[in-house]
Design a protein around this motif. Structure first.
Motif, PDB file in Angstrom:
ATOM      1  N   ASP A 274       0.873  -1.304  -0.060  1.00 22.06           N
ATOM      2  CA  ASP A 274       0.145   0.040   0.029  1.00 22.06           C
ATOM      3  C   ASP A 274       0.801   1.413  -0.043  1.00 22.06           C
TER       4      ASP A 274
ATOM      5  N   ASP B  55      -3.376   0.933  -3.570  1.00 23.09           N
ATOM      6  CA  ASP B  55      -3.224  -0.615  -2.849  1.00 23.09           C
ATOM      7  C   ASP B  55      -2.605  -1.462  -4.178  1.00 23.09           C
TER       8      ASP B  55
ATOM      9  N   ASP C 153      -8.617  -1.537   1.484  1.00 20.90           N
ATOM     10  CA  ASP C 153      -9.520  -2.531   1.823  1.00 20.90           C
ATOM     11  C   ASP C 153      -8.969  -3.376   3.000  1.00 20.90           C
ATOM     12  N   GLY C 154      -7.681  -3.219   3.188  1.00 24.48           N
ATOM     13  CA  GLY C 154      -7.114  -3.819   4.400  1.00 24.48           C
ATOM     14  C   GLY C 154      -8.093  -3.213   5.881  1.00 24.48           C
TER      15      GLY C 154
ATOM     16  N   ASP D 106      -4.377  -7.935   5.925  1.00 22.44           N
ATOM     17  CA  ASP D 106      -3.967  -7.405   4.745  1.00 22.44           C
ATOM     18  C   ASP D 106      -3.262  -6.114   5.008  1.00 22.44           C
ATOM     19  N   ASN D 107      -2.434  -5.441   4.233  1.00 23.82           N
ATOM     20  CA  ASN D 107      -1.857  -4.160   4.348  1.00 23.82           C
ATOM     21  C   ASN D 107      -2.979  -3.221   4.646  1.00 23.82           C
TER      22      ASN D 107
HETATM   23 MG    MG Z   1      -5.512  -4.554   0.204  1.00 21.32          MG
END
Ligand code: MG
Length: 357
Positions: A142, A155, A306-307, A345-346
């Motif tokens: 990201d 991202d 979205d993380g 996730d990141n």
């Molecule tokens: Mg992501």
């Protein structure tokens, strides 16, 4: 049962004889019999329901190829297809509506000097950005950025996702200096910057279509904030005590949701939950969503990858955004919330408050 001539069938079905000939050629509505001598087309009255359905679907604007597939389905399947088609039409209209609103607002402000927006701006933003690898991923692909005029979250995905997200944000940063804006105005500047970001991403990924990035960014221009968005990072606005999502996810799952083919519950556990329909390179459609917001003192914007949004409920995001006075504390608390939820996730967050300059 006596067969009908094309003229009689046309009157009964409210389709023209010319349309009936076309639909015959396309295999959409084939006559029951063609007279071998005269070549006249003859129709069975039992074909009328199908012909009327074709006529109604044409009035809806559905393309002929799609009508053919609808006509091959049972009633329930046909209903689902019509619902899906209409959801697509509404999504496309919503995007055009945003663009129209953007243009109206843009043209209404045309007299404002574009070359020195930072001087004319009655507002400023207080901001903070934070990006974290999360608790599972080894690296952080990201990129989060916040400056006095530009906010951005990207991202990256694929083998060179990190360089891709960094390149996209870097390409937008030329918008920060007012003198970089071409005379064509804000809309052109954003469009050009996104194209440039796309080229930068392509260079950063070495042309690998398996790699690319999302990009969600806002630029303060005078008393307005312009948004560019592509992919499944998000922008939210906290205004008048309510949290509003400003962006639409460009994902397969979101389009299936819009079309009524998935429920919210099914979407959450969908195996292709992260499949992007649009991205900067990486094989997706690169058309960005563009919006223009009037900046109002007291507004708080959140941009996130979205993380955050996949693992922290919007109610909790809203609670944190209300609870923290300072943007710095808000991004720290939001990233912590994602990591408490497993940090799969990141995660990147940018929080910006609109204040009087
Ligand atoms: Mg992501």
């Amino acid at each position: 049962m006596e067969l009908l001539t094309i003229g009689a069938f046309a009157r009964a079905s409210r389709l023209s004889a010319k349309a009936l000939r076309l639909y015959d050629e396309l295999g959409l509505l084939v006559p029951a019999r063609v007279d071998p001598v005269s070549g006249y087309r003859l129709y069975d009255p039992a074909q009328l329901p199908r012909a009327r359905l074709v006529a109604w679907l044409r009035r809806l604007g559905m393309p002929l190829a799609r009508i053919r597939s609808v006509c091959g389905l049972d009633a329930a399947g046909a209903a689902a297809e019509v619902r899906a088609y209409w959801a697509e039409v509404e999504a496309a209209t919503a995007e055009r509506r945003d663009l129209a609103a953007f243009l109206v607002s843009h043209l209404s402000h045309e007299e404002a000097p574009v070359s020195a927006p930072s001087i004319t701006s009655p507002y400023a933003i207080r901001y903070a950005a934070l990006s974290d690898a999360g608790r599972v991923r080894e690296s952080n692909q990201d990129t989060a950025y916040a400056g006095s005029r530009l906010l951005a979250v990207a991202d990256g995905f694929g083998p060179s996702g990190g360089p891709a997200s960094a390149a996209a944000v870097q390409a937008l940063r030329r918008l920060e200096s007012g003198d970089g804006l071409p005379a064509g105005g804000l809309l052109d500047a954003l469009h050009d910057a996104v194209e440039e970001a796309g080229r930068a991403v392509r260079d950063a990924t070495g042309g690998d279509t398996g790699a690319g990035t999302t990009l969600t960014a806002m630029l303060l221009d005078g008393s307005r904030l312009a948004l560019v968005h592509i992919g499944d990072s998000r922008a939210y606005l906290l205004r008048d005590g309510g949290l509003f999502r400003v962006t639409t996810d460009h994902t397969l799952v979101q389009s299936l949701l819009d079309e009524g083919r998935l429920t919210e519950e099914e979407a959450a556990s969908h195996p292709q939950a992260s499949l992007l329909l649009r991205a900067l390179y990486g094989g997706g459609d690169p058309t960005p969503q563009l919006r223009l917001h009037d900046a109002l003192p007291g507004d708080r914007y959140l941009l996130c990858s979205d993380g955050l949004s996949r693992v922290v409920a919007s109610r909790e995001i809203e609670r944190v955004l209300r609870a923290c006075d300072e943007p710095r504390q808000a991004v720290l608390d939001l990233v912590a919330a994602a990591n408490r939820a497993g940090g799969p996730d990141n995660v990147s967050c940018v929080v910006a408050d609109v204040v009087e300059a």
